[in-house]
Write an enzyme that holds these catalytic residues in place. Structure first.
Site, short mmCIF file in Angstrom:
data_model
loop_
_atom_site.label_atom_id
_atom_site.label_comp_id
_atom_site.label_asym_id
_atom_site.label_seq_id
_atom_site.Cartn_x
_atom_site.Cartn_y
_atom_site.Cartn_z
N CYS A 9 -16.35 1.20 -0.27
CA CYS A 9 -15.11 0.43 0.13
C CYS A 9 -14.73 0.42 1.73
O CYS A 9 -14.05 -0.36 2.12
CB CYS A 9 -13.91 0.97 -0.50
SG CYS A 9 -13.64 2.69 -0.46
N ARG A 41 -13.29 -9.20 0.96
CA ARG A 41 -11.87 -9.00 0.68
C ARG A 41 -11.21 -10.18 1.08
O ARG A 41 -10.22 -10.49 0.43
CB ARG A 41 -11.47 -7.67 1.58
CG ARG A 41 -12.40 -6.20 1.49
CD ARG A 41 -11.79 -5.80 0.10
NE ARG A 41 -10.51 -5.58 0.00
CZ ARG A 41 -9.88 -4.82 0.27
NH1 ARG A 41 -10.28 -3.65 1.01
NH2 ARG A 41 -8.57 -4.45 0.15
N ARG A 53 1.06 -1.38 -0.06
CA ARG A 53 -0.02 -0.03 -0.11
C ARG A 53 0.94 1.06 0.18
O ARG A 53 1.90 1.46 0.99
CB ARG A 53 -0.75 0.02 1.09
CG ARG A 53 -1.58 1.22 1.47
CD ARG A 53 -2.91 1.14 2.46
NE ARG A 53 -3.82 0.46 1.62
CZ ARG A 53 -5.21 0.66 2.33
NH1 ARG A 53 -5.42 1.20 3.40
NH2 ARG A 53 -6.08 -0.25 1.81
N HIS A 92 -7.01 0.93 -6.76
CA HIS A 92 -7.16 0.01 -5.65
C HIS A 92 -7.85 -1.35 -6.09
O HIS A 92 -8.96 -1.77 -5.83
CB HIS A 92 -8.09 0.56 -4.42
CG HIS A 92 -8.16 0.16 -3.36
ND1 HIS A 92 -7.19 -1.09 -2.95
CD2 HIS A 92 -8.66 0.15 -2.32
CE1 HIS A 92 -7.52 -1.58 -1.73
NE2 HIS A 92 -8.44 -0.57 -0.90
N ASP A 100 -17.06 6.69 -2.24
CA ASP A 100 -16.00 6.91 -1.39
C ASP A 100 -15.81 8.17 -0.77
O ASP A 100 -16.38 9.03 -1.21
CB ASP A 100 -14.85 6.32 -2.47
CG ASP A 100 -13.33 6.13 -1.50
OD1 ASP A 100 -13.58 5.82 -0.36
OD2 ASP A 100 -12.38 5.89 -2.28
N GLN A 117 -9.76 -4.10 -3.84
CA GLN A 117 -10.77 -3.77 -3.54
C GLN A 117 -12.12 -3.83 -4.54
O GLN A 117 -13.12 -4.76 -4.44
CB GLN A 117 -10.98 -2.01 -3.20
CG GLN A 117 -12.26 -1.56 -2.95
CD GLN A 117 -12.78 -2.11 -1.46
OE1 GLN A 117 -12.13 -2.07 -0.34
NE2 GLN A 117 -14.04 -2.35 -1.41
#
Ligand code: CP
Ligand code: NVA
Length: 314
Positions: free
Chosen positions: A273, A301, A111, A138, A233, A141
């Site tokens: 998310c 996830r 990340r 991402h 988001d 996700q």
């Protein structure tokens, strides 16, 4: 190239943008994730003796826990490197980090602040590198998001999907993944916050092959009109905290609330998310409504990322 990657004919051992995997490979990933979710015991030694390095330059709850629990439940192990220990390119060069880690572990989950830095890391690592969120993408996700939508609707092909808010990393990856599963993806953003034009153009080309589509809007109401799934988001992503107040004013008309949801299809589902800023990009009412599937997304996830690990690290 590893056996699983060969089985689905992957052109790359890395997952940096999500564009590495074509529509058929995404379908194969979802098939594997479905089996992993239904029969976790079948896979509990599948990655025995395999080790993962997890570089996190930014905070995380979901991504960190699901990758760590995921590799452990497949029989492997993870080493977590936080921002203080590994700020890529700070204590030592990114190529050297990639070369060292490749001598000890079988995969790197990262990340990062910079997609470019991630790509440099992957270029010098000899083990698979998985993007756990960057400034641009991402992918883990949004593969989970469309997997979750396929669970709910049977298929995401032809699904009317609306994203409302900032044209950010999550939005980019929704375009990449949405095009691969054949969804009709509509994105509504304020002026100046549109998704990257090249990512939109590539998604449009990919969507043409899956009979999906990509459309950009200014009006959240128009984007959401008749949508079966509505996604938002945060308005200020990690690293943009100093812009929070300015963005709150600009994005206020893009809040997903009961009124906006009433423009969508009667059975429309709500996705995020997470983490969510309740009262900003989404109201408490929508988050807690029966339409909200945010915790199903969070659960998936784990299952989808286990399938990603099996595909790249076997
Ligand atoms: N959605 C997501 O990636 O959550 P975290 O930032 O908690 O990992
Ligand atoms: N766009 C958000 C996603 C967090 C999971 C961020 O980058 O902070």
């Amino acid at each position: 190239m590893n056996a699983q990657a060969q089985a689905v004919n992957l052109s790359s051992d890395d997952l940096l943008t999500g564009a590495e995997w074509n529509a058929a490979q995404v379908r194969e990933l979802f098939r594997l994730a479905t089996d992993v979710k239904a029969h976790p015991d079948r896979y509990k030694t599948a990655l025995s003796g395999r080790h993962l390095a997890m570089i996190f330059e930014k905070p995380s709850l979901r991504t960190r826990v699901t990758f760590e629990v995921g590799i452990t439940s497949l029989g492997g192990s993870a080493v977590y490197l936080d921002h203080a220990e590994t700020h890529l390119g700070d204590r030592e060069s990114i190529p050297d980090v990639g070369r060292c880690l490749s001598r000890w572990v079988h995969g790197i989950v990262a990340r990062v602040f910079s997609q470019q830095g991630l790509e440099t890391l992957a270029a010098h690592a000899t083990v698979p590198v998985i993007n756990a969120l960057s400034d641009v993408y991402h992918p883990c996700q949004t593969l989970c998001d469309f997997f979750t939508l396929e669970e709910k609707f049977g298929s995401a092909r032809g699904l009317k999907f609306a994203y409302v808010g900032d044209g950010n990393n999550v939005c980019h990856s929704l375009l990449v993944a949405g095009a691969r599963v054949g969804a009709h993806v509509r994105v509504a953003t304020p002026v100046g916050y549109e998704p990257d034009a090249e990512i939109v153009a590539a998604a449009r080309r990919d969507a043409a092959a899956t009979e999906g589509s990509i459309e950009l809007f200014r009006s959240p109401e128009e984007a959401v009109s008749g949508a079966q799934a509505v996604y938002t988001d945060v308005w200020a992503s990690m690293g943009q905290e100093s812009e929070t107040d300015a963005r709150a004013k600009i994005f206020a008309p893009y809040q997903v609330n009961a009124k906006l949801m009433s423009q969508a299809a009667p059975d429309a589902l709500f996705l995020h998310c997470l983490p969510a800023h309740r009262g900003s990009e989404v109201t408490d009412e929508v988050m807690e409504s029966p339409r909200s599937i945010v915790f199903d997304e969070a659960e998936n996830r784990l299952h989808v990322q286990k399938a990603i690990l099996l595909t790249l690290l076997s």
